[in-house]
Design a protein around this motif. Structure first.
Motif, mmCIF file in Angstrom:
data_model
loop_
_atom_site.group_PDB
_atom_site.id
_atom_site.type_symbol
_atom_site.label_atom_id
_atom_site.label_comp_id
_atom_site.label_asym_id
_atom_site.label_seq_id
_atom_site.Cartn_x
_atom_site.Cartn_y
_atom_site.Cartn_z
ATOM 1 N N LEU A 1 0.828 -1.206 0.000
ATOM 2 C CA LEU A 1 0.000 0.000 0.000
ATOM 3 C C LEU A 1 0.861 1.254 0.000
ATOM 4 O O LEU A 1 0.626 2.189 -0.780
ATOM 5 C CB LEU A 1 -0.936 0.001 1.215
ATOM 6 C CG LEU A 1 -1.842 1.230 1.356
ATOM 7 C CD1 LEU A 1 -2.730 1.372 0.125
ATOM 8 C CD2 LEU A 1 -2.687 1.150 2.623
ATOM 9 N N THR A 2 1.875 1.275 0.861
ATOM 10 C CA THR A 2 2.761 2.438 0.919
ATOM 11 C C THR A 2 3.518 2.608 -0.389
ATOM 12 O O THR A 2 3.625 3.723 -0.917
ATOM 13 C CB THR A 2 3.765 2.290 2.080
ATOM 14 O OG1 THR A 2 3.055 2.200 3.312
ATOM 15 C CG2 THR A 2 4.706 3.481 2.143
ATOM 16 N N THR B 1 2.676 1.697 -3.365
ATOM 17 C CA THR B 1 1.755 2.158 -4.416
ATOM 18 C C THR B 1 1.391 3.624 -4.212
ATOM 19 O O THR B 1 1.350 4.408 -5.178
ATOM 20 C CB THR B 1 0.488 1.294 -4.429
ATOM 21 O OG1 THR B 1 0.846 -0.080 -4.612
ATOM 22 C CG2 THR B 1 -0.443 1.729 -5.548
ATOM 23 N N ARG B 2 1.101 4.016 -2.972
ATOM 24 C CA ARG B 2 0.744 5.419 -2.706
ATOM 25 C C ARG B 2 1.853 6.368 -3.144
ATOM 26 O O ARG B 2 1.593 7.455 -3.681
ATOM 27 C CB ARG B 2 0.485 5.611 -1.203
ATOM 28 C CG ARG B 2 -0.837 5.062 -0.700
ATOM 29 C CD ARG B 2 -1.180 5.584 0.694
ATOM 30 N NE ARG B 2 -0.216 5.161 1.699
ATOM 31 C CZ ARG B 2 0.624 5.980 2.334
ATOM 32 N NH1 ARG B 2 0.644 7.269 2.025
ATOM 33 N NH2 ARG B 2 1.460 5.516 3.251
ATOM 34 N N ARG B 3 3.069 5.971 -2.928
ATOM 35 C CA ARG B 3 4.199 6.843 -3.257
ATOM 36 C C ARG B 3 4.262 7.167 -4.745
ATOM 37 O O ARG B 3 4.678 8.263 -5.129
ATOM 38 C CB ARG B 3 5.508 6.181 -2.820
ATOM 39 C CG ARG B 3 5.719 6.153 -1.312
ATOM 40 C CD ARG B 3 6.973 5.363 -0.978
ATOM 41 N NE ARG B 3 7.259 5.339 0.447
ATOM 42 C CZ ARG B 3 8.258 4.649 0.992
ATOM 43 N NH1 ARG B 3 9.046 3.917 0.200
ATOM 44 N NH2 ARG B 3 8.461 4.673 2.296
ATOM 45 N N PHE C 1 1.910 7.852 -6.637
ATOM 46 C CA PHE C 1 0.912 8.866 -6.970
ATOM 47 C C PHE C 1 1.035 10.121 -6.102
ATOM 48 O O PHE C 1 0.128 10.947 -6.087
ATOM 49 C CB PHE C 1 -0.490 8.272 -6.827
ATOM 50 C CG PHE C 1 -0.754 7.124 -7.756
ATOM 51 C CD1 PHE C 1 -1.189 7.341 -9.049
ATOM 52 C CD2 PHE C 1 -0.541 5.815 -7.344
ATOM 53 C CE1 PHE C 1 -1.414 6.277 -9.911
ATOM 54 C CE2 PHE C 1 -0.767 4.743 -8.196
ATOM 55 C CZ PHE C 1 -1.205 4.979 -9.488
ATOM 56 N N TYR C 2 2.160 10.250 -5.391
ATOM 57 C CA TYR C 2 2.365 11.399 -4.498
ATOM 58 C C TYR C 2 1.337 11.412 -3.370
ATOM 59 O O TYR C 2 1.097 12.442 -2.746
ATOM 60 C CB TYR C 2 2.279 12.707 -5.269
ATOM 61 C CG TYR C 2 3.381 13.708 -4.990
ATOM 62 C CD1 TYR C 2 3.760 14.042 -3.687
ATOM 63 C CD2 TYR C 2 4.035 14.349 -6.034
ATOM 64 C CE1 TYR C 2 4.752 14.980 -3.450
ATOM 65 C CE2 TYR C 2 5.028 15.290 -5.809
ATOM 66 C CZ TYR C 2 5.397 15.603 -4.516
ATOM 67 O OH TYR C 2 6.378 16.523 -4.283
ATOM 68 N N ALA C 3 0.713 10.266 -3.110
ATOM 69 C CA ALA C 3 -0.335 10.180 -2.090
ATOM 70 C C ALA C 3 0.297 9.878 -0.732
ATOM 71 O O ALA C 3 0.133 8.806 -0.147
ATOM 72 C CB ALA C 3 -1.354 9.104 -2.453
ATOM 73 N N VAL C 4 1.062 10.856 -0.243
ATOM 74 C CA VAL C 4 1.744 10.728 1.041
ATOM 75 C C VAL C 4 1.415 11.945 1.887
ATOM 76 O O VAL C 4 0.962 12.982 1.383
ATOM 77 C CB VAL C 4 3.265 10.620 0.847
ATOM 78 C CG1 VAL C 4 3.619 9.313 0.142
ATOM 79 C CG2 VAL C 4 3.812 11.805 0.054
ATOM 80 N N THR C 5 1.639 11.834 3.174
ATOM 81 C CA THR C 5 1.335 12.932 4.096
ATOM 82 C C THR C 5 2.615 13.625 4.530
ATOM 83 O O THR C 5 3.696 13.018 4.531
ATOM 84 C CB THR C 5 0.611 12.407 5.339
ATOM 85 O OG1 THR C 5 1.500 11.544 6.081
ATOM 86 C CG2 THR C 5 -0.647 11.630 4.949
ATOM 87 N N TYR D 1 6.001 10.557 -9.305
ATOM 88 C CA TYR D 1 4.677 10.867 -9.855
ATOM 89 C C TYR D 1 4.672 10.740 -11.369
ATOM 90 O O TYR D 1 3.680 10.302 -11.967
ATOM 91 C CB TYR D 1 4.258 12.279 -9.447
ATOM 92 C CG TYR D 1 2.911 12.677 -10.006
ATOM 93 C CD1 TYR D 1 1.741 12.399 -9.306
ATOM 94 C CD2 TYR D 1 2.797 13.316 -11.241
ATOM 95 C CE1 TYR D 1 0.495 12.745 -9.821
ATOM 96 C CE2 TYR D 1 1.566 13.666 -11.774
ATOM 97 C CZ TYR D 1 0.412 13.375 -11.044
ATOM 98 O OH TYR D 1 -0.813 13.707 -11.571
#
Length: 448
Positions: free
Chosen positions: A10-11, A13-15, A17-21, A194
């Motif tokens: 999950l982590t 994959t999120r990276r 798409f720049y989907a990080v906090t 990204y």
């Protein structure tokens, strides 16, 4: 550092798409910042496999993929990673030094606002670097590597210049006047990550997000060599910069033709990296007068005396889809061989990189030189060069010789990679038996 890091799916994959906090990607020092790009490599491979599966289901795998081209793109990415290991130390030291001695304000590294400013600032500076990489011939000589593929798929994202990293960091140093070096380095990596997933023809549109984000549709235009695509859509993550500065172009009904205006027609990784530098050097000496010589370096790749800085768009061939692509006829057995040995090259590179700190300067240079030679051999096989069998036989003998040396002189290293070395012995022993008759009988012919 090994490319095969343990990151949960999950982590990882999120990276992409720049989907990080900000909380999970803010660090006090540069040393604490993970090498996100290295850690993403397994996810690159997984996404490419998924894209290929979808293309097969749609019956478009031959249109979107070529084995030799994919190998060429991944090879360029491997070269870039090898260079990045050397460049990273220099660039982060520069960021840190400027931030420490010349910054006019100190922003807290753990503030979400610092993270947001770093995201926007880095993306803004990337736009201008990317734009100049197309508009300044010297920078285009590096950047053209990324555009040299006539395919457009996720592997194309990995096709990078080994030299571009030496110039791009300079554009980001201005951010160190206010932003901590760790924040800059985090967003340099995520801006790059990204841009991986937007190199696909599978995703057609993202609806309203097309107004804000750089998307596959926008980036397909950027990689096109149709007239309407030239010098458009330089965005990294946000397309708003192109809309603001007049370089935006939406994808049209006309099918995009990908690659360079003048295709290079080779899978040789060295030629791919250096071809435009060679051409520019020739043009430099052909021009009369120091002013024209400097224009060859600092004006656009389409410039000629008496023309505008970027050349005339009318000089770009008015091509239409479909266009013939450079695709060699590689025998089936050779395709299998190339695939296996390319995978072995990546495995050897990963083994070598994981122990990079253990090597002397001479050892590091020898290792990198051999890897370059190995990937060049693969390129020669993909180009179906007459001398490819000789190069490949020499490489196989070299690997077996190095294996014998490592086993005898570095027993601890050999013990750690015992099974890897067994695999190499079997693979390269059999390969030597394949190429000896090829060299003796068909050494002056192309691989058929």
């Amino acid at each position: 550092m090994s490319m095969l890091q343990n990151t949960d799916p999950l982590t990882g994959t999120r990276r992409l798409f720049y989907a990080v906090t900000p909380n999970e990607t803010s660090f006090a020092t540069v040393d604490e910042v993970p090498d996100y790009i290295i850690e993403a490599f397994p996810y690159f491979m997984g996404a490419m496999l998924l894209e290929l599966i979808v293309s097969v289901i749609e019956g478009k795998q031959d249109e979107r993929y070529s084995l030799a081209d994919t190998i060429g793109s991944i090879t360029a990415g491997a070269f870039m990673i090898a260079v990045s290991a050397m460049v990273r130390g220099f660039e982060v030291v520069a960021y840190a030094a400027i931030n420490k001695h010349y910054s006019f304000v100190t922003l807290p590294w753990d503030s979400p606002w610092t993270w947001i400013l770093a995201f926007l600032g880095l993306d803004f500076m990337y736009y201008w670097f990317h734009r100049l990489a197309h508009e300044v011939n010297m920078l285009w000589a590096f950047h053209q590597v990324h555009h040299s593929s006539e395919e457009y798929n996720l592997s194309t994202a990995l096709r990078q210049s080994v030299f571009q990293r030496y110039t791009s960091w300079v554009f980001y140093t201005v951010l160190a006047l206010a932003l901590p070096a760790s924040a800059i380095y985090v967003h340099v990596q995520f801006n790059t990550l990204y841009q991986f997933w937007i190199h696909t023809r599978i995703i057609k549109s993202l609806g309203p997000l097309e107004y804000i984000l750089n998307t596959p549709s926008h980036h397909r235009v950027h990689h096109g060599r149709n007239r309407y695509c030239i010098d458009k859509n330089y965005a990294g993550t946000l397309i708003i910069w192109d809309r603001l500065f007049g370089t935006f172009e939406a994808e049209q009904e006309e099918e995009v033709v990908y690659g360079l205006v003048h295709p290079i027609q080779t899978f040789d990784p060295i030629q791919t990296q250096l071809c435009h530098m060679q051409w520019m050097w020739q043009q430099f000496w052909l021009q009369q007068g120091i002013f024209n010589k400097l224009c060859v370096i600092f004006k656009g790749p389409g410039w000629e005396p008496g023309k505008p800085r970027l050349g005339n768009i009318e000089d770009i061939p008015d091509i239409k889809y479909p266009m013939p692509k450079y695709r060699t006829q590689i025998a089936g057995w050779c395709q299998v061989y190339v695939t296996i040995h390319f995978a072995l090259n990546i495995m050897v590179m990963d083994m070598y990189g994981s122990k990079y700190d253990m090597h002397t300067a001479l050892g590091a240079m020898i290792g990198i030189s051999f890897l370059i030679y190995s990937f060049t051999c693969v390129g020669a096989l993909c180009d179906v060069k007459s001398y490819a069998p000789v190069l490949e036989l020499i490489r196989c003998v070299m690997v077996l010789s190095m294996d014998a040396y490592i086993t005898r002189s570095m027993p601890d290293y050999a013990a750690v990679y015992y099974y890897h070395l067994i695999l190499l012995r079997v693979a390269f022993g059999l390969s030597t038996l394949i190429w000896i008759p090829q060299v003796l009988i068909n050494g002056k012919k192309k691989v058929e």
